[in-house]
Design a protein around this motif. Structure first.
Motif, mmCIF file in Angstrom:
data_model
loop_
_atom_site.group_PDB
_atom_site.id
_atom_site.type_symbol
_atom_site.label_atom_id
_atom_site.label_comp_id
_atom_site.label_asym_id
_atom_site.label_seq_id
_atom_site.Cartn_x
_atom_site.Cartn_y
_atom_site.Cartn_z
ATOM 1 N N UNK A 1 -38.466 5.685 17.575
ATOM 2 C CA UNK A 1 -38.425 6.906 16.743
ATOM 3 C C UNK A 1 -37.351 7.886 17.226
ATOM 4 N N UNK A 2 -36.090 7.511 17.069
ATOM 5 C CA UNK A 2 -34.977 8.312 17.594
ATOM 6 C C UNK A 2 -34.467 9.267 16.542
ATOM 7 N N UNK A 3 -33.898 10.393 16.981
ATOM 8 C CA UNK A 3 -33.186 11.202 15.995
ATOM 9 C C UNK A 3 -31.699 11.315 16.302
ATOM 10 N N UNK A 4 -31.313 10.813 17.489
ATOM 11 C CA UNK A 4 -29.886 10.856 17.842
ATOM 12 C C UNK A 4 -29.546 9.659 18.706
ATOM 13 N N UNK A 5 -28.354 9.115 18.495
ATOM 14 C CA UNK A 5 -27.860 8.076 19.386
ATOM 15 C C UNK A 5 -26.524 8.559 19.941
ATOM 16 N N UNK A 6 -26.353 8.396 21.253
ATOM 17 C CA UNK A 6 -25.106 8.828 21.893
ATOM 18 C C UNK A 6 -24.254 7.624 22.252
ATOM 19 N N UNK A 7 -23.068 7.583 21.683
ATOM 20 C CA UNK A 7 -22.137 6.493 21.968
ATOM 21 C C UNK A 7 -21.517 6.734 23.338
ATOM 22 N N UNK A 8 -21.570 5.728 24.190
ATOM 23 C CA UNK A 8 -21.123 5.855 25.571
ATOM 24 C C UNK A 8 -19.622 6.137 25.690
ATOM 25 N N UNK A 9 -19.284 6.886 26.742
ATOM 26 C CA UNK A 9 -17.887 7.191 27.092
ATOM 27 C C UNK A 9 -16.993 5.948 27.049
ATOM 28 N N UNK A 10 -17.511 4.849 27.584
ATOM 29 C CA UNK A 10 -16.721 3.624 27.692
ATOM 30 C C UNK A 10 -16.263 3.111 26.344
ATOM 31 N N UNK A 11 -17.076 3.319 25.333
ATOM 32 C CA UNK A 11 -16.746 2.873 23.975
ATOM 33 C C UNK A 11 -15.829 3.909 23.312
ATOM 34 N N UNK A 12 -16.168 5.177 23.458
ATOM 35 C CA UNK A 12 -15.351 6.243 22.863
ATOM 36 C C UNK A 12 -13.908 6.152 23.354
ATOM 37 N N UNK B 1 -12.061 3.778 23.824
ATOM 38 C CA UNK B 1 -11.227 2.719 23.221
ATOM 39 C C UNK B 1 -11.059 2.826 21.717
ATOM 40 N N UNK B 2 -11.632 3.846 21.093
ATOM 41 C CA UNK B 2 -11.632 3.824 19.621
ATOM 42 C C UNK B 2 -10.244 3.962 19.017
ATOM 43 N N UNK B 3 -9.335 4.624 19.725
ATOM 44 C CA UNK B 3 -7.996 4.796 19.168
ATOM 45 C C UNK B 3 -7.104 3.604 19.500
ATOM 46 N N UNK B 4 -7.372 2.974 20.632
ATOM 47 C CA UNK B 4 -6.499 1.898 21.105
ATOM 48 C C UNK B 4 -7.037 0.493 20.832
ATOM 49 N N UNK B 5 -8.335 0.366 20.611
ATOM 50 C CA UNK B 5 -8.896 -0.975 20.433
ATOM 51 C C UNK B 5 -9.535 -1.147 19.069
ATOM 52 N N UNK B 6 -9.014 -2.100 18.275
ATOM 53 C CA UNK B 6 -9.520 -2.312 16.916
ATOM 54 C C UNK B 6 -10.992 -2.740 16.932
ATOM 55 N N UNK B 7 -11.360 -3.568 17.907
ATOM 56 C CA UNK B 7 -12.732 -4.055 17.970
ATOM 57 C C UNK B 7 -13.711 -2.906 18.225
ATOM 58 N N UNK B 8 -13.379 -2.067 19.203
ATOM 59 C CA UNK B 8 -14.272 -0.955 19.524
ATOM 60 C C UNK B 8 -14.313 0.064 18.386
ATOM 61 N N UNK B 9 -13.190 0.238 17.693
ATOM 62 C CA UNK B 9 -13.174 1.142 16.536
ATOM 63 C C UNK B 9 -14.133 0.625 15.468
ATOM 64 N N UNK B 10 -14.085 -0.669 15.231
ATOM 65 C CA UNK B 10 -14.972 -1.286 14.224
ATOM 66 C C UNK B 10 -16.430 -1.145 14.654
ATOM 67 N N UNK B 11 -16.667 -1.344 15.953
ATOM 68 C CA UNK B 11 -18.030 -1.249 16.483
ATOM 69 C C UNK B 11 -18.584 0.172 16.291
ATOM 70 N N UNK B 12 -17.762 1.160 16.597
ATOM 71 C CA UNK B 12 -18.207 2.550 16.460
ATOM 72 C C UNK B 12 -18.487 2.887 14.997
ATOM 73 N N UNK C 1 -22.507 4.017 10.792
ATOM 74 C CA UNK C 1 -23.042 3.724 9.468
ATOM 75 C C UNK C 1 -24.488 3.226 9.555
ATOM 76 N N UNK C 2 -24.745 2.330 10.500
ATOM 77 C CA UNK C 2 -26.106 1.802 10.675
ATOM 78 C C UNK C 2 -27.079 2.926 11.032
ATOM 79 N N UNK C 3 -26.698 3.774 11.986
ATOM 80 C CA UNK C 3 -27.574 4.876 12.411
ATOM 81 C C UNK C 3 -27.871 5.791 11.220
ATOM 82 N N UNK C 4 -26.840 6.132 10.453
ATOM 83 C CA UNK C 4 -27.044 7.023 9.307
ATOM 84 C C UNK C 4 -27.993 6.417 8.275
ATOM 85 N N UNK C 5 -27.849 5.100 8.053
ATOM 86 C CA UNK C 5 -28.771 4.440 7.118
ATOM 87 C C UNK C 5 -30.210 4.540 7.593
#
Ligand code: C2E
Ligand code: MG
Ligand code: MG
Ligand code: MG
Length: 292
Positions: free
Chosen positions: A196-207, A209-220, A225-229
């Motif tokens: 029963x969560x109301x917030x999920x925090x994406x870890x520093x390690x993933x954040x 790479x979002x600009x430099x790594x296509x895979x991590x950008x897709x993951x984020x 989208x999944x969390x919002x749904x």
């Protein structure tokens, strides 16, 4: 090399390891003293709402003001404290101090903002946790909605049925429940649905790479989208650059936390930030000026 005591079981026990074990024991003893003698401090890192462009929360982060080594961040002693079984006491200290600070800000007439407290895996397993939180709220008069607890997936996965029961008890208090450090280790989208969560925090390690790594950008993007749904908001931790901030805003991330928006700071600095909450600081203006 072996210590010359003959037994096979000692063959890996090098003098170097011996020293490390001794240092560890020394650190543990020092940490016990720190808890008793008031060497711990609480800092707060501001979290920004990406749509509103204002502080929407604070994360309480413990620091150890060591008499010789100076200010030690949590990342450097929490793992040791957890292994030594000290995080439950330490965690209750953080909870009490945070609530005291919230009362001080309220007494000073400052706008209230939600405060997040980290709960270690061992503290999460402490049967007294829900009652201690309930008591802290009742004694301070702080609204449950103003408090949230951050728990990692690793802690929840240790014993799923017991985690479900504890989370249900905490949820019933009306506090926020956050899944911390998502995107590391055993991250599972299934956990977003189960708990029963109301917030999920994406870890520093993933954040990072979002600009430099296509895979991590897709993951984020997928996590958001999944969390919002599922009706869960998303915060990104470790946001250090404008490019990361832009990416997250374009992809509808709800909140950002990191050096780009603000470093962890003391209670008095927080009071200043809360007082100026409606006067948008320059770096937030920069956030707002970017086209959606
Ligand atoms: P966390 O909950 O994931 O907290 C975020 C960590 O990222 C903090 O490290 C914070 O200072 C750091 N950070 C913030 N912005 C940035 C950034 O832009 N870039 C990078 N690279 N790092 C950033 P800190 O304070 O050393 O805390 C480490 C961990 O220790 C926390 O991770 C949390 O799990 C734990 N912790 C902190 N305070 C407490 C506490 O009171 N109780 C318990 N049980 N654990 C705590
Ligand atoms: Mg946290
Ligand atoms: Mg985290
Ligand atoms: Mg972390």
């Amino acid at each position: 090399h072996a210590l010359g005591l003959g037994g096979n079981q000692l063959q890996f026990f090098t003098p170097e390891m011996n020293q490390r074990t001794a240092e560890r024991a020394q650190m543990e003893a020092a940490l016990r003293i720190a808890l008793i003698e008031g060497q711990l401090q609480l800092q707060y890192q501001p979290v920004a709402d990406l749509q509103q462009g204002a502080i929407c929360a604070l994360e309480a982060l413990v620091r150890w003001q060591h008499p010789v080594m100076g200010l030690i961040p949590a990342g450097r002693f929490i793992p040791l404290a957890e292994a030594a079984g000290l995080t439950t006491a330490l965690g209750y200290w953080s909870l009490r101090r945070a609530v005291e600070d919230m009362v001080a800000w309220r007494t000073a007439g400052l706008p209230t903002v939600r405060v997040a407290i980290n709960i270690s895996p061992k503290q999460f397993r402490d049967a007294a946790l829900p009652q201690v939180v309930a008591d802290a709220l009742a004694q301070s008069g702080i609204a449950p909605s103003q408090l949230s607890l951050e728990i990692t997936e690793a802690a929840l996965m240790q014993d799923l049925p017991s985690s479900d029961a504890t989370l249900a008890q905490l949820k019933a208090l009306g506090i926020g429940l956050t899944l911390d450090d998502f995107g590391t280790g055993y991250s599972s989208l299934n956990h977003l649905k189960r708990f029963p969560l109301d917030l999920v925090k994406i870890d520093c390690g993933l954040t990072g790479n979002i600009v430099t790594g296509a895979d991590d950008a897709a993951l984020v993007k997928t996590i958001i989208s999944m969390a919002h749904h599922l009706g869960i908001e998303v915060a990104a931790e470790g946001v250090e650059t404008e490019a990361q901030c832009d990416f997250l805003r374009r992809n509808m991330c709800d909140q950002i936390q990191g050096y780009f928006f603000g470093k962890p700071c003391d209670r008095d600095e927080v009071a200043g930030m809360l007082a100026a909450r409606h006067a948008v600081p320059p770096h937030l203006l920069r956030i707002q000026k970017q086209p959606r």
